[in-house]
Design an enzyme around this catalytic site. Sequence first.
Site, PDB file in Angstrom:
ATOM      1  N   GLY A  34      -4.411   9.435  -1.715  1.00  0.00           N
ATOM      2  CA  GLY A  34      -3.692   9.843  -2.919  1.00  0.00           C
ATOM      3  C   GLY A  34      -2.397  10.591  -2.671  1.00  0.00           C
ATOM      4  CB  SER A  35      -0.116  11.092   0.229  1.00  0.00           C
ATOM      5  OG  SER A  35       0.231   9.770   0.573  1.00  0.00           O
ATOM      6  CG  ASN A  36       2.480   6.919  -2.143  1.00  0.00           C
ATOM      7  OD1 ASN A  36       3.693   7.034  -2.150  1.00  0.00           O
ATOM      8  ND2 ASN A  36       1.803   6.471  -1.091  1.00  0.00           N
ATOM      9  CG  ASP A  73       0.808  -7.219  -1.281  1.00  0.00           C
ATOM     10  OD1 ASP A  73       0.573  -6.435  -2.212  1.00  0.00           O
ATOM     11  OD2 ASP A  73       0.153  -7.232  -0.224  1.00  0.00           O
ATOM     12  CG  MET A 125      -6.969  -0.235  -0.298  1.00  0.00           C
ATOM     13  SD  MET A 125      -5.204  -0.545  -0.041  1.00  0.00           S
ATOM     14  CE  MET A 125      -5.250  -1.060   1.659  1.00  0.00           C
ATOM     15  NE  ARG A 126     -12.324  -2.635  -4.507  1.00  0.00           N
ATOM     16  CZ  ARG A 126     -13.545  -2.938  -4.124  1.00  0.00           C
ATOM     17  NH1 ARG A 126     -13.951  -4.207  -4.091  1.00  0.00           N
ATOM     18  NH2 ARG A 126     -14.372  -2.001  -3.760  1.00  0.00           N
ATOM     19  CG  ASN A 167       0.936  -2.974  -5.020  1.00  0.00           C
ATOM     20  OD1 ASN A 167       0.229  -1.960  -4.943  1.00  0.00           O
ATOM     21  ND2 ASN A 167       0.943  -3.901  -4.076  1.00  0.00           N
ATOM     22  CG  ASP A 179       3.159 -12.200  -8.856  1.00  0.00           C
ATOM     23  OD1 ASP A 179       2.325 -11.858  -7.988  1.00  0.00           O
ATOM     24  OD2 ASP A 179       4.179 -12.863  -8.597  1.00  0.00           O
ATOM     25  CG  HIS A 221       2.566  -4.226   0.817  1.00  0.00           C
ATOM     26  ND1 HIS A 221       1.194  -4.331   0.909  1.00  0.00           N
ATOM     27  CD2 HIS A 221       3.069  -4.838   1.917  1.00  0.00           C
ATOM     28  CE1 HIS A 221       0.890  -4.992   2.018  1.00  0.00           C
ATOM     29  NE2 HIS A 221       2.004  -5.310   2.647  1.00  0.00           N
TER      30      HIS A 221
HETATM   31  C1  GAR Z   1       0.318   3.696   0.957  1.00  0.00           C
HETATM   32  O1  GAR Z   1       0.992   3.943   2.150  1.00  0.00           O
HETATM   33  C2  GAR Z   1       0.573   2.299   0.478  1.00  0.00           C
HETATM   34  O2  GAR Z   1       1.766   1.758   0.966  1.00  0.00           O
HETATM   35  C3  GAR Z   1      -0.599   1.532   1.002  1.00  0.00           C
HETATM   36  O3  GAR Z   1      -1.668   2.442   0.951  1.00  0.00           O
HETATM   37  C4  GAR Z   1      -1.183   3.745   1.166  1.00  0.00           C
HETATM   38  C5  GAR Z   1      -1.883   4.675   0.201  1.00  0.00           C
HETATM   39  O4  GAR Z   1      -1.701   5.972   0.596  1.00  0.00           O
HETATM   40  N1  GAR Z   1      -0.845   0.397   0.179  1.00  0.00           N
HETATM   41  C6  GAR Z   1      -1.349  -0.730   0.641  1.00  0.00           C
HETATM   42  O5  GAR Z   1      -1.642  -0.910   1.800  1.00  0.00           O
HETATM   43  C7  GAR Z   1      -1.493  -1.819  -0.426  1.00  0.00           C
HETATM   44  N2  GAR Z   1      -1.799  -3.067   0.171  1.00  0.00           N
HETATM   45  P1  GAR Z   1      -2.011   7.166  -0.391  1.00  0.00           P
HETATM   46  O6  GAR Z   1      -3.418   6.976  -0.922  1.00  0.00           O
HETATM   47  O7  GAR Z   1      -1.908   8.402   0.477  1.00  0.00           O
HETATM   48  O8  GAR Z   1      -0.983   7.138  -1.469  1.00  0.00           O
END
Ligand code: GAR
Length: 358
Positions: free
Chosen positions: A175-177, A311, A256-257, A273, A307, A275
Site C-alpha cells: 500500500g505504499s502507493n 496492462d 494483482m487480479r 492502473n 481495458d 505497472h
Molecule cells: C507497485 O510498485 C506497482 O507498480 C505494482 O505493485 C506495486 C504495489 O506496491 N503493480 C503491479 O505489479 C501490477 N501488475 P504498493 O502496494 O506498495 O503500492
Amino acid sequence: MPNGYISSLEEVVELRKRLDKDGKKLVLTNGAFDLLHVGHVRYLTEAAALGDSLVVAINGDESVRELKGPGRPINSAEERAEMLRALRCVDRVVVFEDRRASGVIEAIHPHIYTKGGDYTPDSLIDEEKQLLDRLGIEIRILSLVPGKSTSSTLAKMSEGDGRPKRVAILGSGTGSNARAILQAAADGKLGGEVALVLSDVADAGILKIASEFEVPAIAIDPGSKKGGHLTDAALKEIHDRLQAASIDLVALAGFMRIVREPLLSAYAGRMLNLHPSLLPKHPGLHACKKAIDAGDTESGCTIHLVDAGVDTGEILRQEKVPILRGDSPDELQARIQSKEHVAYPEVIAERLAEIQPC
Ligand code: GAR
C-alpha cells in the site's frame, strides 16, 4: 460520415496531392477538441503557420467516450467540426473512430504532423513514431498555453457543484502507493477525496494504511478461481461496493487480479492502473525481473487506463529509471516506486479534473 463541416478522407487525400503538386505543405494534427478554448485556438494557429493547409482529425464520439470517460464528448463530432471550421486557421476536419491516430496519419500522409507540448517525440507511442519515421513525416511539438486546457475548464465548471469527486483504491499489497494517494488527498492536491479502499487480501498492508487515514477499508473474498481471476461473485461485490460509495474514479495500486465485467463498462475511462515497467514492455507479473533478465538498461512505471487486456490500456504517463549493474528485482522495484509515488497522485488528479462526477 461527412456533413457540411466534416470532410471525407478521400477529399483530404486529394487536397494533399494538390498541395504537393504546388510545392505546398499539409499540416495534420489530431485530438478530441471537445470544448474549444483559447489554448486550442493558439495551438491550431501555430500549427497552421507551419504549412499551407491545416487538417484537424478529431476522434469520433465513441472513441472520445472510451478515452475520456462517460459524459464525454460534451459536443458531438458534427458540432466539434462546425466549431473548428469556424476558425480561420482550420482548413478541413476529418473524423476518425480508432483510439489511435495511426490509421488517419497513414491515409493522409501529411507533410507535417503536430502534437501539443505535453508530448515529446519520445513520448509518442511507438506505433505512431515508427509510422511517422517510416513515412518521413516531420513531427513538430508545439507549446501549450499554461492553465488553458479542457481539464482545467471542466474543473472550473464543476467547482461549487457540491460534492468532491470520490476515488476508490484497490490493492493487494503493502500500500505504499495508496499512502501517497491518501496523503495527496489529505494535502488537498488530489482534487477529490479517497472514499474507499478495497483489497482481495484480508490482511494486506493497504487496508491498515486506509484505516490510518480513517478511510473505509474492506477486504473482498476473491473466491477460488485459478490464474489470478476473481470469481463473478467477487467482481459483483466490488462493483456493488463502488457503486454504493458513489465512486467516480478507481485507482488500482498493486492490485494483482485481472479486472473483468461488470467493472470495465461501469468505470470505462475512470479506472487507472499502475505497472512497474515501460509498457508495452513486460506486462503481467514479475515485471522488474523480466526487465533485468532481458538485459534492459532502463525501466520505469506506466500509468494507464484499464481495458479488457492485461496492462494494455491507453497510456497516460510513463516515468523512466535506470537499471544499474547487479540490480535485484527488489532494488529496481524500489527505484521505480519512488517515481510511482509522485506520478500516480498527479495523474489521478489530472484525470479527476477531466471527468464529471458519476
Ligand atoms: C507497485 O510498485 C506497482 O507498480 C505494482 O505493485 C506495486 C504495489 O506496491 N503493480 C503491479 O505489479 C501490477 N501488475 P504498493 O502496494 O506498495 O503500492
